[in-house]
Design an enzyme around this catalytic site. Structure first.
Site, PDB file in Angstrom:
ATOM      1  N   LYS A  70     -65.962  11.696 -97.043  1.00 49.58           N
ATOM      2  CA  LYS A  70     -65.415  12.657 -96.089  1.00 49.58           C
ATOM      3  C   LYS A  70     -64.976  13.926 -96.797  1.00 49.58           C
ATOM      4  O   LYS A  70     -64.331  13.873 -97.835  1.00 49.58           O
ATOM      5  CB  LYS A  70     -64.208  12.057 -95.361  1.00 49.58           C
ATOM      6  CG  LYS A  70     -64.553  10.847 -94.510  1.00 49.58           C
ATOM      7  CD  LYS A  70     -63.316  10.236 -93.883  1.00 49.58           C
ATOM      8  CE  LYS A  70     -63.689   9.015 -93.062  1.00 49.58           C
ATOM      9  NZ  LYS A  70     -62.488   8.351 -92.529  1.00 49.58           N
ATOM     10  N   ASP A 169     -54.212   1.014 -85.307  1.00 48.37           N
ATOM     11  CA  ASP A 169     -53.604   1.205 -86.621  1.00 48.37           C
ATOM     12  C   ASP A 169     -52.426   0.254 -86.852  1.00 48.37           C
ATOM     13  O   ASP A 169     -52.153  -0.135 -87.981  1.00 48.37           O
ATOM     14  CB  ASP A 169     -53.174   2.657 -86.814  1.00 48.37           C
ATOM     15  CG  ASP A 169     -54.368   3.596 -86.992  1.00 48.37           C
ATOM     16  OD1 ASP A 169     -55.496   3.100 -87.192  1.00 48.37           O
ATOM     17  OD2 ASP A 169     -54.165   4.815 -86.924  1.00 48.37           O
TER      18      ASP A 169
END
Length: 182
Positions: A70, A169
């Site tokens: 990324k 998460d």
């Protein structure tokens, strides 16, 4: 453009040359030749853009198959951006690095495949953009706990009850039981 290895040499901090005047600014955010010379020679296949409110923590995400490299940056606000080395054969396995990225400092971070990634929003709102070297693959996505003591990321955050997390998460696992890269 200044590209500097971090304390985990494969993770690189990128500081573009910014030309500013009364009209605004200009900067080059991607140049294949310059990045390749710095060892970042990956094709990008997907761009993502997110907007998050203050105290949002996204991560720590990774894909066990189809790992994503990324190139990340912030275009509004500020985040504390973190990369965790999950490459079992690496000398920096389990280590993490973190940098403040903001619309103001215009820094970018290169996170190669084999790392978990996450960020914490420090301003009222932040817009986060990133290029990926592999497509999103939900069946291969894994989540490392943001507060895992086995990694001990030092997030700049308020009390844990103020951290805004997605349900996904919240279900992150410890590095002790997580899938990692060979």
């Amino acid at each position: 453009m200044y590209i500097t290895p971090s304390s985990i040499p494969d993770v690189k901090l990128i500081e573009p040359r910014v030309f500013e005047d009364d009209r605004g600014f200009f900067m080059e955010s991607w140049n294949a030749r310059v990045f390749a010379e710095a060892g970042i020679d990956h094709p990008f296949v997907q761009d993502n853009h997110s907007r998050s409110v203050k105290h949002t923590l996204r991560g720590l995400h990774y894909q066990i198959r189809q790992p994503q490299g990324k190139l990340v940056r912030v275009t509004q606000g500020e985040v504390f951006d973190v990369a965790v080395d999950l490459r079992l054969s690496s000398t920096t396995f389990r280590k993490w690095v973190g940098f403040y990225l903001s619309a103001e400092n215009k820094r970018m971070l290169w996170i190669p495949p084999g790392f978990a990634h996450g960020f914490y929003v420090t301003t009222e709102v932040a817009e986060f953009q990133y290029k990926c070297t592999a497509y999103y693959s939900p069946e291969h996505e894994r989540i490392l706990r943001w507060d895992d003591p086995a990694v001990a990321v030092q997030w700049p955050r308020p009390a844990p009850e103020e951290v805004v997390l997605s349900e996904k998460d919240r279900r992150g696992v410890s590095l002790v039981t997580a899938d990692v890269y060979p």
